[in-house]
Design a protein around this motif. Sequence first.
Motif, PDB file in Angstrom:
ATOM      1  N   GLY A  99      16.805  36.277  -5.835  1.00  0.00           N
ATOM      2  CA  GLY A  99      16.828  37.700  -5.556  1.00  0.00           C
ATOM      3  C   GLY A  99      16.421  37.952  -4.122  1.00  0.00           C
ATOM      4  O   GLY A  99      15.480  37.322  -3.621  1.00  0.00           O
ATOM      5  N   THR A 100      17.136  38.853  -3.438  1.00  0.00           N
ATOM      6  CA  THR A 100      16.811  39.157  -2.052  1.00  0.00           C
ATOM      7  C   THR A 100      16.632  40.657  -1.861  1.00  0.00           C
ATOM      8  O   THR A 100      17.131  41.460  -2.646  1.00  0.00           O
ATOM      9  N   PHE A 101      15.917  41.007  -0.806  1.00  0.00           N
ATOM     10  CA  PHE A 101      15.731  42.406  -0.423  1.00  0.00           C
ATOM     11  C   PHE A 101      16.229  42.561   1.003  1.00  0.00           C
ATOM     12  O   PHE A 101      15.849  41.785   1.886  1.00  0.00           O
ATOM     13  N   GLU A 102      17.077  43.549   1.230  1.00  0.00           N
ATOM     14  CA  GLU A 102      17.641  43.758   2.563  1.00  0.00           C
ATOM     15  C   GLU A 102      16.816  44.776   3.336  1.00  0.00           C
ATOM     16  O   GLU A 102      16.785  45.961   2.993  1.00  0.00           O
ATOM     17  N   ARG A 103      16.139  44.303   4.370  1.00  0.00           N
ATOM     18  CA  ARG A 103      15.424  45.238   5.252  1.00  0.00           C
ATOM     19  C   ARG A 103      16.410  46.001   6.120  1.00  0.00           C
ATOM     20  O   ARG A 103      16.274  47.198   6.352  1.00  0.00           O
ATOM     21  N   ASP A 104      17.404  45.282   6.655  1.00  0.00           N
ATOM     22  CA  ASP A 104      18.497  45.869   7.422  1.00  0.00           C
ATOM     23  C   ASP A 104      19.655  44.880   7.367  1.00  0.00           C
ATOM     24  O   ASP A 104      19.576  43.868   6.676  1.00  0.00           O
ATOM     25  N   SER A 105      20.740  45.166   8.079  1.00  0.00           N
ATOM     26  CA  SER A 105      21.948  44.345   7.962  1.00  0.00           C
ATOM     27  C   SER A 105      21.762  42.919   8.466  1.00  0.00           C
ATOM     28  O   SER A 105      22.613  42.061   8.203  1.00  0.00           O
ATOM     29  N   SER A 106      20.688  42.647   9.147  1.00  0.00           N
ATOM     30  CA  SER A 106      20.489  41.299   9.687  1.00  0.00           C
ATOM     31  C   SER A 106      19.207  40.630   9.193  1.00  0.00           C
ATOM     32  O   SER A 106      18.882  39.532   9.633  1.00  0.00           O
ATOM     33  N   THR A 107      18.486  41.286   8.269  1.00  0.00           N
ATOM     34  CA  THR A 107      17.225  40.724   7.792  1.00  0.00           C
ATOM     35  C   THR A 107      17.142  40.827   6.278  1.00  0.00           C
ATOM     36  O   THR A 107      17.132  41.926   5.723  1.00  0.00           O
ATOM     37  N   TYR A 108      17.101  39.656   5.633  1.00  0.00           N
ATOM     38  CA  TYR A 108      16.967  39.589   4.186  1.00  0.00           C
ATOM     39  C   TYR A 108      15.675  38.843   3.860  1.00  0.00           C
ATOM     40  O   TYR A 108      15.371  37.820   4.473  1.00  0.00           O
ATOM     41  N   VAL A 109      14.957  39.344   2.868  1.00  0.00           N
ATOM     42  CA  VAL A 109      13.727  38.702   2.426  1.00  0.00           C
ATOM     43  C   VAL A 109      13.945  38.179   1.009  1.00  0.00           C
ATOM     44  O   VAL A 109      14.486  38.890   0.152  1.00  0.00           O
ATOM     45  N   ILE A 110      13.545  36.933   0.763  1.00  0.00           N
ATOM     46  CA  ILE A 110      13.654  36.354  -0.571  1.00  0.00           C
ATOM     47  C   ILE A 110      12.484  36.859  -1.415  1.00  0.00           C
ATOM     48  O   ILE A 110      11.319  36.579  -1.108  1.00  0.00           O
ATOM     49  N   VAL A 111      12.791  37.624  -2.470  1.00  0.00           N
ATOM     50  CA  VAL A 111      11.733  38.171  -3.324  1.00  0.00           C
ATOM     51  C   VAL A 111      11.654  37.437  -4.661  1.00  0.00           C
ATOM     52  O   VAL A 111      10.691  37.638  -5.413  1.00  0.00           O
ATOM     53  N   GLU A 112      12.645  36.585  -4.950  1.00  0.00           N
ATOM     54  CA  GLU A 112      12.595  35.780  -6.169  1.00  0.00           C
ATOM     55  C   GLU A 112      13.398  34.507  -5.932  1.00  0.00           C
ATOM     56  O   GLU A 112      14.463  34.531  -5.315  1.00  0.00           O
ATOM     57  N   ILE A 113      12.866  33.376  -6.410  1.00  0.00           N
ATOM     58  CA  ILE A 113      13.517  32.095  -6.162  1.00  0.00           C
ATOM     59  C   ILE A 113      13.250  31.160  -7.340  1.00  0.00           C
ATOM     60  O   ILE A 113      12.248  31.318  -8.062  1.00  0.00           O
ATOM     61  N   ASP A 114      14.124  30.214  -7.529  1.00  0.00           N
ATOM     62  CA  ASP A 114      13.983  29.186  -8.564  1.00  0.00           C
ATOM     63  C   ASP A 114      12.585  28.562  -8.467  1.00  0.00           C
ATOM     64  O   ASP A 114      12.163  28.090  -7.409  1.00  0.00           O
ATOM     65  N   SER A 115      11.870  28.561  -9.581  1.00  0.00           N
ATOM     66  CA  SER A 115      10.474  28.120  -9.576  1.00  0.00           C
ATOM     67  C   SER A 115      10.319  26.637  -9.256  1.00  0.00           C
ATOM     68  O   SER A 115       9.205  26.178  -8.961  1.00  0.00           O
ATOM     69  N   THR A 116      11.398  25.854  -9.305  1.00  0.00           N
ATOM     70  CA  THR A 116      11.303  24.428  -8.978  1.00  0.00           C
ATOM     71  C   THR A 116      11.355  24.189  -7.475  1.00  0.00           C
ATOM     72  O   THR A 116      11.103  23.070  -7.028  1.00  0.00           O
ATOM     73  N   LEU A 117      11.682  25.223  -6.696  1.00  0.00           N
ATOM     74  CA  LEU A 117      11.784  25.073  -5.251  1.00  0.00           C
ATOM     75  C   LEU A 117      10.461  25.431  -4.579  1.00  0.00           C
ATOM     76  O   LEU A 117       9.525  25.913  -5.209  1.00  0.00           O
ATOM     77  N   ASP A 118      10.407  25.181  -3.293  1.00  0.00           N
ATOM     78  CA  ASP A 118       9.208  25.439  -2.492  1.00  0.00           C
ATOM     79  C   ASP A 118       8.806  26.906  -2.613  1.00  0.00           C
ATOM     80  O   ASP A 118       9.574  27.811  -2.281  1.00  0.00           O
ATOM     81  N   ARG A 119       7.586  27.154  -3.085  1.00  0.00           N
ATOM     82  CA  ARG A 119       7.151  28.525  -3.315  1.00  0.00           C
ATOM     83  C   ARG A 119       6.935  29.306  -2.030  1.00  0.00           C
ATOM     84  O   ARG A 119       6.808  30.541  -2.057  1.00  0.00           O
ATOM     85  N   LEU A 121       9.127  29.843  -0.088  1.00  0.00           N
ATOM     86  CA  LEU A 121      10.350  30.614   0.090  1.00  0.00           C
ATOM     87  C   LEU A 121      10.178  32.065  -0.351  1.00  0.00           C
ATOM     88  O   LEU A 121      10.859  32.966   0.149  1.00  0.00           O
ATOM     89  N   ILE A 122       9.247  32.297  -1.281  1.00  0.00           N
ATOM     90  CA  ILE A 122       9.009  33.663  -1.748  1.00  0.00           C
ATOM     91  C   ILE A 122       8.367  34.473  -0.615  1.00  0.00           C
ATOM     92  O   ILE A 122       7.320  34.118  -0.097  1.00  0.00           O
ATOM     93  N   GLY A 123       9.029  35.548  -0.239  1.00  0.00           N
ATOM     94  CA  GLY A 123       8.545  36.375   0.866  1.00  0.00           C
ATOM     95  C   GLY A 123       9.043  35.931   2.225  1.00  0.00           C
ATOM     96  O   GLY A 123       8.743  36.575   3.230  1.00  0.00           O
ATOM     97  N   SER A 124       9.802  34.820   2.267  1.00  0.00           N
ATOM     98  CA  SER A 124      10.318  34.334   3.553  1.00  0.00           C
ATOM     99  C   SER A 124      11.586  35.089   3.933  1.00  0.00           C
ATOM    100  O   SER A 124      12.233  35.739   3.105  1.00  0.00           O
ATOM    101  N   THR A 125      11.950  35.019   5.208  1.00  0.00           N
ATOM    102  CA  THR A 125      13.157  35.664   5.717  1.00  0.00           C
ATOM    103  C   THR A 125      14.327  34.699   5.613  1.00  0.00           C
ATOM    104  O   THR A 125      14.272  33.577   6.125  1.00  0.00           O
ATOM    105  N   LEU A 126      15.386  35.134   4.939  1.00  0.00           N
ATOM    106  CA  LEU A 126      16.572  34.299   4.757  1.00  0.00           C
ATOM    107  C   LEU A 126      17.380  34.282   6.053  1.00  0.00           C
ATOM    108  O   LEU A 126      17.820  35.325   6.528  1.00  0.00           O
TER     109      LEU A 126
END
Length: 513
Positions: A99-119, A121-126
């Motif tokens: 799941g991602t959140f779009e701050r603007d057309s060039s900035t996406y924040v990861i708000v949900e990620i597969d729990s087996t991946l590096d945590r 990533l949650i809150g990081s900028t895609l």
Amino acid sequence: MKRVLPKGAITAPPKANDYQQDAAYLANLLAAHYPDKARNQLGADFEARSRQFVKDAAAIETDFDWRVRLQYYLATLKDGHSKVDVPFHEDDEPFYSLGTFERDSSTYVIVEIDSTLDRRLIGSTLLRVNGYGATEIYAAYNRFHSSEAPYYRRLQFDRFEALPSYWRALGLATGDSLRLTALDTLGDTLRATILPHAKWRGKAIEYAKARFPFANFQERAFFTQFLPEFSAGYLQMNTSLDYVAAGPAIKNYVGFPFRGVARGAMRRRAAEEGSQDFGAALATFFRKVAADSLERVILDLRYNPGGDERLARQFIWYITERDDLRQGETYYRLDGFLEDVAPGDYKAYQAAYAKTHGASPVPDQWVAANAEILRQGFWQGITAEGSRFRLDAGIPKFRGEVYVLVGPRTFSAAAIMAATLQDNGLATVVGTPTGNRPSGPSGTARVELPHTKTTVSLSYLYVERAAAGKSDLDAVYPDIFTPSTIESFQAGRDPALEVALGIGDELYPSYKG
């Protein structure tokens, strides 16, 4: 079939497949009957786009690929009512826990990620997906989705971003995996590959309990909440269509022998969903508002996809005594296409026009429904004797402050409702821009293409906003712009509702866009 295709129609080549045949058919149908009253919707390159569409259809081999290509073609109209359903989600299709959140057309924040991946990533900028940057992702989904406004197109991206077939349709993936590159909050670059699975296993960003949980989407069509501590009554209106308005319109969609059965099914469904009678819900709501001497009324349209404009007039009747209200105009062409897709409206409008003017309009003539056919003013059909719409004259008119909450899900008749309230100075509109403009092609006609039997949705009427100078806007823009942010979401806040309750005005300046 009463539709007449224009001279110089787009033609499919000899030995064309079914997809090419329907591509040509749809192009000709749009050229002849699309409600492009302003003559700027199809675009100067419509014929060139259509010929390319027919040409590209030669390589299509599956119905899924056909629907994807068809949606790209319809998206060029920039009309949220004209589209085709693409079956991205099959019951047995695996999906990404993403799941991602779009701050603007060039900035996406990861708000949900597969729990087996590096945590981390949650809150990081895609930064990239499969090598494509955020601006390329933004451009890809904007090319694919039908809408006048980018806010609604992002909403569609949110619906489908967990599905592998969607990423492939956007041209951003070839297989099932997604290679993610992100920047965490400490500035470190993270890389991960996410795979689809049959069950959701996402880990989400932390957030607090909502302060006003009732303002989240309610399953009922019309939901009310009263807040005496704020002297406010809250009405969440999640549809602009109830059984009262929908009942007579059944003739547009169902043949005579089956109308009784259809009406019975509609009545049962309406009762189950709590959407039997908006007039009854309004009377109960405003009776409580008057009894408790509440000073604010908040109408929440943020989850309303539209329906019938007359429900808006019912609400407005309770908040004003004015009879000089401005209303938008609805235009029809009383031609064979309207007769095919809305036979009830066609028959009624033909008869009303002939009675008023002594003759039928020519097929290509734009006819103003309010000014030339109905001629009943703003309150058309609402206050007339024998009207199906219920109004309670025993309830005092509300004279306090009215706020209307809007967002990208506010669509069609709901967007028109917000515009009408704003244009007549009856309410303060708060939130983010609506999902479509209140001027332009509208209505939803279900049309089956003859060769593939694909059903597409097409606009069949044209609406024009009442306020001068606002017809070209791509949405209804709020008087007070209150975007939801990750920070407000995590804090359990609802910025738009806070402003309407009088506890957040200092935080959000008036929107000047």
